[in-house]
Write an enzyme that holds these catalytic residues in place. Structure first.
Site: not given
Ligand code: ADP
Ligand code: MG
Ligand code: MG
Length: 499
Positions: A171, A176, A475
């Site tokens: 990020n 946050s 988290r």
């Molecule tokens: P955002 O920018 O919306 O936070 P993320 O890529 O962090 O997007 O995805 C949101 C949530 O989805 C993550 O916090 C995690 O819990 C789950 N997640 C994302 N990518 C994966 C992955 N490759 N395998 C398992 N869970 C995932």
């Molecule tokens: Mg993000």
């Molecule tokens: Mg995320």
């Protein structure tokens, strides 16, 4: 008093004590009933600690809690005990922070790369197109950002299949919980100082977490580089923000440690009250701005009208330090994450081979959807993948049956619509039984965790002023939920216990 924790769902009989958080078999360990009573007592202590130490968020139940400070507060959702985390992976994640900081900076300077990597996404994703449009305008002006400030959070999960630390995402905008995250570590340390003996846990194994003061330091030093004593830090916020105390912690540190004053404005207010003077100075409501710190502007819903886009462009055109600049913002998109994971791409931006190897080791499988073979595999085995659009803030990814249906639909549509997404290898962290506290209720549930490592980067031309790892945020979410937004009510704030 809080009741003793209750089990939210039946725990599989096979779950052994070691899969349950924290509770190591200690000499003085109380029996099951005693332990439940103790957790209840701890939960009450924790809720009190949160209230008296500002580990709080706005309460959904109070309609004014997102707009009026000091009204409708509730303790942040937390886990009662820190999550076990192997020290070797912790060290690995910390070491990655300055390398990612450097990478973001390098990639941000290659405007052509950002434009071309996102050129197909742009055709089908209006939001990304708007960001790119601003970026393009800055390129046309040959606008240079001499002072560059990054406040990032790189998120990881421990994959149980491969026993490795894999990055979920990086990020670069609105990272946050630096404020509340540091407090959770302190809360857990306090609880273990009191209850650790009985639980067989040592508070010293919770790493120090200075995320809030270090982010404030980075903002303060960026402000100093700008070199205008009467200028302010502008925090750009959403009109309604129940996570405002996380933000106010930074505002407070900035004022107390650096004497720097902040102003808080929405994008719409920036549009209405802002102007850029002939010398480039950004002025809001008559006050000069040294640093623009975005805690909004990362989602399409932050731009309900053209006014908000005008505000974003106005700030970008000014000489104020943007955290992030439009380039830093774009580097943090999922599409760029996927492009950087391709062979020989990191090499374009970094020289140190060891650093490159370290980054690459943390990359999960990432693919664009023009890879037909992967799309076919994902349709066959959707549970092994996550489908991600170019969005931030949680709740946007697609899993399982929806993933399969979406891919089939997108394939039928032909055209460019596939370019709006990337595919990612699904990571499977081990779950454990965790006592959680939310809204004054304590309960146990099976959970998985995601570790975020904060990084701060500040440079002025050739001088790198800061390139640090700055604390962390764990988290934890119930394992039955795909996405675990803390604000959305699925996840809790947590810290780590090194093993
Ligand atoms: P955002 O920018 O919306 O936070 P993320 O890529 O962090 O997007 O995805 C949101 C949530 O989805 C993550 O916090 C995690 O819990 C789950 N997640 C994302 N990518 C994966 C992955 N490759 N395998 C398992 N869970 C995932
Ligand atoms: Mg993000
Ligand atoms: Mg995320």
């Amino acid at each position: 008093a809080l009741p003793a924790p209750r089990r939210r769902r039946a725990v599989p009989a096979a779950m052994s004590a070691e899969a349950s958080r924290g509770v190591e078999p200690a000499e003085a360990a109380p029996g099951a009933a005693g332990q439940q009573a103790m957790l209840g007592e701890m939960a009450e202590d924790a809720a009190v600690w949160c209230a008296v130490n500002g580990l709080v968020v706005g309460d959904r139940a109070d309609p004014r809690s997102g707009t009026v400070p000091g009204v409708g507060l509730v303790h942040a959702p937390i886990s009662l005990l820190p999550a076990r985390f192997p020290a070797s992976f912790w060290k690995q994640a910390c070491e990655l922070a300055p390398i990612f900081n450097e990478l973001v900076d390098r990639v941000s300077l290659d405007g052509e790369f950002l434009q071309s990597a996102l050129s197909r996404t742009k055709l089908v994703d209006e939001f990304t197109a708007r960001l790119l449009e601003i970026h393009e305008k800055m390129m046309a002006l040959s606008k240079k950002e001499d002072i560059r400030l990054g406040l990032h959070r790189s998120d990881y999960m421990l994959d149980s299949e491969t026993n490795s630390l894999l990055q979920i995402e990086l990020n670069t905008i609105s990272s946050s919980f630096p404020g509340l995250g540091s407090l959770v570590s302190e809360l857990h340390r306090t609880l273990l100082n009191q209850y650790g003996k009985v639980l067989g846990l040592d508070s010293k194994r919770i790493p120090q977490n200075w995320a809030a003061t270090q982010f404030a330091e980075a903002l303060g030093r960026a402000w100093a580089e700008y070199n205008n004593d009467s200028a302010f830090v502008l925090m750009v916020v959403q009109p309604e923000e129940r996570n405002m105390y996380d933000q106010y912690w930074l505002v407070n540190h900035l004022k107390e440690s650096y004497g720097v004053k902040s102003i808080r404005k929405t994008l719409a207010q920036v549009e209405a009250e802002g102007q850029v003077l002939a010398d480039g100075t950004l002025v809001i409501d008559g006050r000069a701005v040294a640093v623009v710190y975005f805690r909004a502007g990362y989602a399409p819903t932050d731009y309900p009208s053209e006014a908000e886009w005008r505000a974003r462009l106005l700030m970008e055109q000014s000489s104020a330090i943007k955290c992030p600049s439009i380039s830093y913002h774009l580097v943090g998109t999922k599409k760029i994450q996927q492009e950087l994971a391709k062979p020989n791409v990191l090499e374009r931006f970094l020289d140190n081979e060891e650093d490159i190897a370290k980054l690459r080791r943390s990359f999960a499988g990432l693919w664009s959807l023009d890879n037909e073979e992967i799309v076919k595999s994902a349709i066959e085995k959707p549970d092994l993948f996550v489908l991600k659009p170019q969005r931030e803030g949680g709740g946007n990814n697609i899993y399982g049956r929806d993933l399969r249906d979406t891919l089939i639909k997108l394939q039928k549509e032909q055209g460019e619509s596939l370019a709006a997404y990337i595919l990612m290898q699904r990571i499977f962290p081990k779950s454990s039984l965790t006592p959680l506290v939310r809204g004054g209720d304590c309960f146990e549930d099976l959970t998985i965790s995601e570790l975020g490592i904060y990084g701060a980067y500040l440079r002025n031309k050739d001088k790198v002023i800061l390139n640090n790892q700055c604390g962390y945020l764990m988290r934890t979410k119930v394992s039955s939920s795909n996405e675990g937004g803390v604000a959305a009510g699925f996840a809790v704030l947590d810290s780590i216990y090194l093993t």
